[in-house]
Design a protein around this motif. Structure first.
Motif, PDB file in Angstrom:
ATOM      1  N   CYS A  43       0.864  -1.236   0.057  1.00 31.43           N
ATOM      2  CA  CYS A  43       0.016  -0.049  -0.178  1.00 31.43           C
ATOM      3  C   CYS A  43       0.990   1.080  -0.121  1.00 31.43           C
ATOM      4  O   CYS A  43       0.586   2.270  -0.802  1.00 31.43           O
ATOM      5  CB  CYS A  43      -0.866   0.091   1.219  1.00 31.43           C
ATOM      6  N   GLY A  47       0.691   3.719  -3.310  1.00 32.73           N
ATOM      7  CA  GLY A  47      -0.147   4.948  -3.282  1.00 32.73           C
ATOM      8  C   GLY A  47      -1.664   4.810  -3.663  1.00 32.73           C
ATOM      9  O   GLY A  47      -2.567   3.607  -3.345  1.00 32.73           O
ATOM     10  N   PHE A  48      -1.971   5.740  -4.651  1.00 33.43           N
ATOM     11  CA  PHE A  48      -3.582   5.700  -4.790  1.00 33.43           C
ATOM     12  C   PHE A  48      -3.921   4.182  -5.689  1.00 33.43           C
ATOM     13  O   PHE A  48      -4.998   3.963  -5.704  1.00 33.43           O
ATOM     14  CB  PHE A  48      -3.896   6.975  -6.056  1.00 33.43           C
TER      15      PHE A  48
END
Length: 107
Positions: A43, A47-48
């Motif tokens: 994670c 990132g996004f």
């Protein structure tokens, strides 16, 4: 004799359905620590896009946690530990998290 008390103690609904499962989740996270860390690392790195990139790590983590959540023996171990902590709290008035802290020494 203490074991007999642990077997006879009555647990409230909130204890059996909320507090003991909470203990199970905390202990399962410790038992699955390697998978928790792998997912957290993924994670942080993704990132996004973590929703897409970390599916495998998430799946492996869920599998490990679920294995413990569904284990009746694991539930019983956590229940007995909860009861021991409850009886100790009733005896001393000190919550388990405070008992585990190292007491300061002074001279």
């Amino acid at each position: 004799m203490e074991a007999a008390n642990a077997e006879e103690i009555h647990l409230r609904h909130v204890e059996t359905d909320v507090l003991i499962p909470k203990m199970m989740r905390e202990k399962a996270k410790e038992l699955c620590a390697e998978r928790v860390e792998a997912f957290a690392h993924c994670c942080r790195e993704s990132g996004f896009f973590m929703v897409f990139k970390c599916r495998e790590e998430n799946s492996v983590l869920k599998e490990c946690l679920t294995q413990h959540y569904k284990d009746p023996e694991f539930y019983e171990q956590c229940k007995q530990e909860y009861i021991r902590e409850k009886l100790e709290f009733e005896r001393t008035g000190i919550p388990s998290k405070n008992r585990k802290q190292k007491l300061p020494t002074s001279m």
